[in-house]
Design an enzyme around this catalytic site. Sequence first.
Site, mmCIF file in Angstrom:
data_model
loop_
_atom_site.group_PDB
_atom_site.id
_atom_site.type_symbol
_atom_site.label_atom_id
_atom_site.label_comp_id
_atom_site.label_asym_id
_atom_site.label_seq_id
_atom_site.Cartn_x
_atom_site.Cartn_y
_atom_site.Cartn_z
ATOM 1 N N ARG A 14 0.836 -1.201 0.000
ATOM 2 C CA ARG A 14 0.000 0.000 0.000
ATOM 3 C C ARG A 14 0.876 1.259 0.000
ATOM 4 N NH1 ARG A 14 -2.064 1.261 6.171
ATOM 5 N NH2 ARG A 14 -0.242 0.403 7.231
ATOM 6 N N SER A 41 -5.217 5.217 5.541
ATOM 7 C CA SER A 41 -4.820 3.810 5.634
ATOM 8 C C SER A 41 -4.482 3.182 4.284
ATOM 9 C CB SER A 41 -5.938 2.988 6.282
ATOM 10 O OG SER A 41 -6.142 3.392 7.615
ATOM 11 N N GLU A 68 -18.674 2.979 -0.028
ATOM 12 C CA GLU A 68 -17.876 2.163 -0.944
ATOM 13 C C GLU A 68 -18.581 1.959 -2.285
ATOM 14 O OE1 GLU A 68 -18.598 1.314 2.188
ATOM 15 O OE2 GLU A 68 -16.698 1.066 3.274
ATOM 16 N N PHE A 94 -14.095 -4.834 1.960
ATOM 17 C CA PHE A 94 -15.248 -4.010 1.598
ATOM 18 C C PHE A 94 -15.553 -4.023 0.096
ATOM 19 C CE2 PHE A 94 -13.853 -1.489 5.523
ATOM 20 C CZ PHE A 94 -14.620 -2.283 6.358
ATOM 21 N N HIS A 118 -5.063 -3.944 2.924
ATOM 22 C CA HIS A 118 -5.338 -4.785 4.091
ATOM 23 C C HIS A 118 -5.944 -6.096 3.596
ATOM 24 C CE1 HIS A 118 -4.767 -0.802 5.683
ATOM 25 N NE2 HIS A 118 -4.797 -1.247 6.933
ATOM 26 N N ASP A 126 -7.676 -6.086 13.705
ATOM 27 C CA ASP A 126 -9.077 -5.788 13.410
ATOM 28 C C ASP A 126 -9.938 -7.051 13.380
ATOM 29 O OD1 ASP A 126 -8.736 -3.104 13.327
ATOM 30 O OD2 ASP A 126 -8.779 -2.917 11.154
ATOM 31 N N ARG A 177 -1.111 -4.512 4.247
ATOM 32 C CA ARG A 177 -0.844 -3.613 5.369
ATOM 33 C C ARG A 177 0.596 -3.804 5.863
ATOM 34 N NH1 ARG A 177 -2.563 -4.240 11.680
ATOM 35 N NH2 ARG A 177 -2.006 -2.141 12.359
#
Length: 318
Positions: A14, A41, A68, A94, A118, A126, A177
């Site tokens: 990322r 993020s 989204e 998502f 992620h 999470d 991540r």
Amino acid sequence: KAKYAVEKPKLATRVSSQHVLEALLPVVPGLMGGSADLTGSVGTRTGLHQPVKAGAFGDNYIHYGVREHGMAAAMNGMALHGGIVPYGGTFLVFTDYCRPAIRLSALMGLRVIYIMTHDSIGLGEDGPTHQPVEHLAALRAIPNLLVLRPADAIETAECWQIALGHDDRPSVLVLTRQNLPTMRGPEADNRSARGGYVLRDAGKRDATVIATGSEVAIAMQAASLLDKEGIAAAVVSLPSFELFAAQPKAYRDEVLGTAPRIGVEAAVRQGWDAILGERGTFVGMKGFGASGPFEKLYEHFGITAAKVAEAARALLKS
């Protein structure tokens, strides 16, 4: 790519993607960035971005909020309008909310770029609600969609080049991540453009370990363990199932070889059997994830170099 090859950074993909964007924006003025709430993020905004807001519609970044599906649908509209290459980011899990619009991107053949970060149990604390396990398989099932899961900084740059170069289909860049080592040298060619390639050769192979994204580093470690036991294991990086499937059979056969195959991905097995064949085995997820530091999660679920090496030994004995 040249910079990464020299510096060999250990970066989350990322972050590598954000660096690539910093290089792209001055020369690709049509790029319109954004994210659904998670800008800090997902690495979709750089110092060269200015947000679109009331009375200032000429800028190049959109804060979509927690929308989204709305983000993905709006990007379809921008791509249909023309003159803009829209990209937007959120967490990979998502894509469930984005899916109808992603499917329409593919159906309409639009160059929309989805930055999904992620990307596995590697997101850690999470927990299973945010840890995608079935999402790669679900996305790979959509016709005309490119799913690109790079293994390091260099592959990330190559995947951006691939996504921008396909003006007749959408792409999903699937990014980590956690930090990953740079494993490639200063090759000029875009090796990811063929979907898969031999990252670590082994001469006359005893086994072939095939992996995507963050698990390519694990495959490389496993090959080194096997090498110490006199087992010659090649490593294949497979950033795109779709691009690899489009290659000539001779190339695919050369890359995969005839030795037993072990697939490694921190996701479910669905979709892998076409790569692994009848004799292949898979190291990955069989259910949902859990909450905890990502290193401990990989150990807990058995996605480690030692477990890959163990799978290879078992396969060779069978």
